[in-house]
Design a protein around this motif. Structure first.
Motif, mmCIF file in Angstrom:
data_model
loop_
_atom_site.group_PDB
_atom_site.id
_atom_site.type_symbol
_atom_site.label_atom_id
_atom_site.label_comp_id
_atom_site.label_asym_id
_atom_site.label_seq_id
_atom_site.Cartn_x
_atom_site.Cartn_y
_atom_site.Cartn_z
ATOM 1 N N PRO A 20 0.702 -1.227 -0.058
ATOM 2 C CA PRO A 20 0.426 -0.122 -0.499
ATOM 3 C C PRO A 20 0.627 1.291 0.079
ATOM 4 C CG PRO A 20 -0.945 -1.626 1.716
ATOM 5 C CD PRO A 20 0.296 -2.334 1.158
ATOM 6 N N ALA A 21 1.865 1.748 1.152
ATOM 7 C CA ALA A 21 2.687 2.673 1.388
ATOM 8 C C ALA A 21 3.735 2.591 -0.276
ATOM 9 C CB ALA A 21 3.742 2.695 1.869
ATOM 10 N N VAL A 22 3.875 1.704 -0.922
ATOM 11 C CA VAL A 22 4.232 1.740 -2.376
ATOM 12 C C VAL A 22 3.549 2.535 -3.448
ATOM 13 C CG1 VAL A 22 6.260 1.063 -4.507
ATOM 14 C CG2 VAL A 22 5.952 0.523 -1.772
ATOM 15 N N ALA A 23 2.339 1.820 -3.503
ATOM 16 C CA ALA A 23 0.976 1.962 -4.184
ATOM 17 C C ALA A 23 0.904 3.668 -4.054
ATOM 18 C CB ALA A 23 -0.081 1.221 -4.312
ATOM 19 N N ASP A 24 0.475 3.951 -3.143
ATOM 20 C CA ASP A 24 0.455 5.643 -2.812
ATOM 21 C C ASP A 24 1.607 6.167 -3.018
ATOM 22 O OD1 ASP A 24 -2.144 4.360 -2.371
ATOM 23 O OD2 ASP A 24 -2.152 4.197 0.442
ATOM 24 N N GLY A 25 2.691 5.665 -2.945
ATOM 25 C CA GLY A 25 3.950 6.667 -3.294
ATOM 26 C C GLY A 25 4.190 7.459 -2.194
ATOM 27 N N HIS A 26 4.162 7.002 -1.288
ATOM 28 C CA HIS A 26 4.881 7.014 0.181
ATOM 29 C C HIS A 26 6.325 6.660 0.017
ATOM 30 C CE1 HIS A 26 1.460 9.417 0.725
ATOM 31 N NE2 HIS A 26 0.459 8.213 0.482
ATOM 32 N N SER A 27 6.981 5.674 -0.416
ATOM 33 C CA SER A 27 8.387 4.956 -1.150
ATOM 34 C C SER A 27 9.623 5.745 -1.211
ATOM 35 C CB SER A 27 8.073 3.484 -1.066
ATOM 36 O OG SER A 27 7.625 3.392 -2.749
ATOM 37 N N VAL A 28 10.519 5.306 -1.496
ATOM 38 C CA VAL A 28 12.097 6.243 -1.212
ATOM 39 C C VAL A 28 13.073 4.680 -1.454
ATOM 40 C CG1 VAL A 28 14.003 7.065 -1.697
ATOM 41 C CG2 VAL A 28 11.519 8.315 -0.574
ATOM 42 N N VAL A 29 12.966 4.209 -2.860
ATOM 43 C CA VAL A 29 14.292 4.077 -3.188
ATOM 44 C C VAL A 29 15.797 4.599 -3.500
ATOM 45 C CG1 VAL A 29 15.366 1.786 -5.001
ATOM 46 C CG2 VAL A 29 12.558 2.468 -4.695
ATOM 47 N N VAL A 30 16.772 4.248 -2.987
ATOM 48 C CA VAL A 30 18.229 4.714 -3.172
ATOM 49 C C VAL A 30 18.739 3.761 -3.696
ATOM 50 C CG1 VAL A 30 17.325 6.940 -2.260
ATOM 51 C CG2 VAL A 30 18.193 4.843 -0.804
ATOM 52 N N ASP A 31 19.368 4.912 -4.759
ATOM 53 C CA ASP A 31 20.675 3.836 -5.110
ATOM 54 C C ASP A 31 22.077 4.294 -5.229
ATOM 55 O OD1 ASP A 31 20.278 5.035 -7.287
ATOM 56 O OD2 ASP A 31 19.734 3.203 -8.381
ATOM 57 N N GLY A 32 23.761 4.131 -5.598
ATOM 58 C CA GLY A 32 24.735 4.552 -5.920
ATOM 59 C C GLY A 32 25.374 5.333 -4.825
ATOM 60 N N ASP A 33 25.928 6.520 -5.138
ATOM 61 C CA ASP A 33 26.512 7.664 -3.785
ATOM 62 C C ASP A 33 25.757 8.195 -2.727
ATOM 63 O OD1 ASP A 33 28.645 7.645 -5.654
ATOM 64 O OD2 ASP A 33 28.023 9.445 -6.309
ATOM 65 N N LEU A 34 24.256 8.337 -2.876
ATOM 66 C CA LEU A 34 22.959 7.974 -1.875
ATOM 67 C C LEU A 34 22.830 6.863 -1.036
ATOM 68 C CD1 LEU A 34 21.298 10.017 0.030
ATOM 69 C CD2 LEU A 34 18.999 10.081 -2.189
ATOM 70 N N SER A 35 22.672 6.140 -1.391
ATOM 71 C CA SER A 35 22.417 4.777 -1.064
ATOM 72 C C SER A 35 24.233 4.444 0.096
ATOM 73 C CB SER A 35 22.537 3.125 -2.169
ATOM 74 O OG SER A 35 22.948 2.033 -1.483
ATOM 75 N N SER A 36 24.656 4.775 -0.748
ATOM 76 C CA SER A 36 26.396 4.524 0.535
ATOM 77 C C SER A 36 26.020 5.600 0.902
ATOM 78 C CB SER A 36 27.622 4.833 -1.109
ATOM 79 O OG SER A 36 27.184 3.342 -1.821
ATOM 80 N N ALA A 37 26.111 6.324 1.472
ATOM 81 C CA ALA A 37 26.546 8.148 2.110
ATOM 82 C C ALA A 37 25.057 7.123 2.648
ATOM 83 C CB ALA A 37 25.840 9.165 1.243
ATOM 84 N N TYR A 38 23.614 6.540 3.275
ATOM 85 C CA TYR A 38 22.884 6.444 3.931
ATOM 86 C C TYR A 38 23.545 5.172 4.779
ATOM 87 C CZ TYR A 38 18.442 4.220 4.530
ATOM 88 O OH TYR A 38 17.188 3.894 5.726
ATOM 89 N N SER A 39 24.017 4.779 3.905
ATOM 90 C CA SER A 39 24.618 3.322 4.818
ATOM 91 C C SER A 39 25.922 3.522 5.402
ATOM 92 C CB SER A 39 24.921 1.948 3.832
ATOM 93 O OG SER A 39 23.588 2.175 2.957
#
Length: 343
Positions: free
Chosen positions: A301-320
């Motif tokens: 439901p959250a994804v279908a309603d636009g309430h999700s974020v998928v990150v990758d690349g440099d942002l994924s690295s920084a977040y982790s």
């Protein structure tokens, strides 16, 4: 408020070294690095790797009190995020591990330009003790890792080694402990406190600007080659979102009650357990489209309603990664994305 990094106990196999070493694999995407001068203004060292603090300095670790007799001049940084923490304090390691496969100096774009001379890159999982010894270090940093006794013993034969803190085994050294231990070893406690205070201020400003996030539920999720999972209290990704005011998804929290880990696996058949006020997800060692184009993911439901974020690349690295430099970068990049996802 000082960032809270609660530690848990030994990590489950599925969330062990393989997940950590792959937790933010870079994609072809890249972002311009933010200005890092502000983050290093508080440092009191010069740019040669030496410091001007008071010595001898003593640091409490799992392996006892470690005394650094004099200002280190040749530092080797091996733990997850140790090199970026030293750089944020103005100290340039002569050797370092590149946990996330950045290449070059082994640091993310948020730390570009902080080295005058590139460090010797030391293998993260199986370091060459001969290569480390050849660098003639007078201090080794290994504050975030497995806390393996044999590894510590071999490193400490080469030079005084700042290993994990008590309770920091299995990659559970908090970002706060990492900064405090490294700044103590370098004789730069005040500079370390300033780094943490500055980061706390950024979190507080972001949280205060978004009161709607207070008590909104979140899930810090990932997909990797073996399946799906979510992060628990004590992990940098969970703590990042919690500091912005979000609360843990209660369904994930329940799953966490039965594991001694910072991570829980979730089957595709149970993927609706990820549903929350907002979901932040990233891929580990797979293409991002294996998340974004997955039919079961899209049906949450959250994804279908636009309430999700998928990150990758440099942002994924920084977040982790969880260093002060990478976290400041992640805040600048991820907060606008969260704004869009929580409208």
């Amino acid at each position: 408020m000082r960032i809270s990094r609660t530690r848990t106990t030994a990590v489950a196999a599925v969330a062990g070294v393989s997940l950590i070493a792959l937790s933010a694999c870079s994609s072809d995407d890249s972002s311009d690095a933010n200005d890092t001068a502000e983050a290093t203004d508080a440092a009191t060292s010069d740019t040669t790797g030496t410091t001007d603090g008071e010595f001898p300095a003593t640091v409490d670790t799992k392996f006892g009190e470690i005394t650094v007799e004099a200002a280190p001049e040749r530092v080797v940084a091996l733990g997850w995020g140790d090199s970026e923490t030293a750089l944020a304090l103005g100290v340039q390691p002569v050797g370092a591990s590149d946990w996330l496969g950045f290449g070059g100096d082994g640091v993310g774009p948020w730390a570009d330009g902080l080295y005058d001379a590139s460090p010797e890159i030391i293998d993260a999982n199986e370091p060459s003790y001969e290569a480390i010894a050849a660098l003639e270090p007078d201090l080794i940093l290994d504050t975030k890792g497995s806390g393996d006794q044999e590894r510590y013993d071999r490193l400490s034969e080469i030079a005084p080694t700042i290993g994990v803190p008590e309770g920091g085994e299995s990659w559970l050294t908090s970002s706060e402990d990492q900064v405090e231990m490294i700044s103590e070893a370098l004789g730069m406690e005040d500079a370390g406190d300033q780094l943490l205070d500055d980061l706390d201020a950024k979190f507080e400003a972001a949280a205060e600007a978004h009161p709607e996030w207070d008590d909104m539920t979140m899930t810090a999720a990932t997909r990797y080659s073996e399946g799906w999972g979510a992060y628990l209290e004590g992990d940098a990704r969970f703590d990042f979102l919690e500091e912005l005011g979000f609360d843990q998804n209660p369904e994930v929290e329940k799953l966490g009650e039965d594991v001694d880990s910072f991570f829980v696996s979730i089957s595709s058949e149970q993927l609706d357990l990820l549903d929350a006020g907002v979901i932040v997800a990233f891929p580990i060692g797979i293409e991002t489209t294996e998340i974004t184009e997955d039919a079961v993911w899209k049906a949450i439901p959250a994804v279908a309603d636009g309430h999700s974020v998928v990150v990758d690349g440099d942002l994924s690295s920084a977040y982790s990664l969880g260093s002060t430099l990478s976290t400041a970068y992640a805040l600048d990049e991820l907060v606008p994305m969260l704004e869009d996802a929580t409208k």
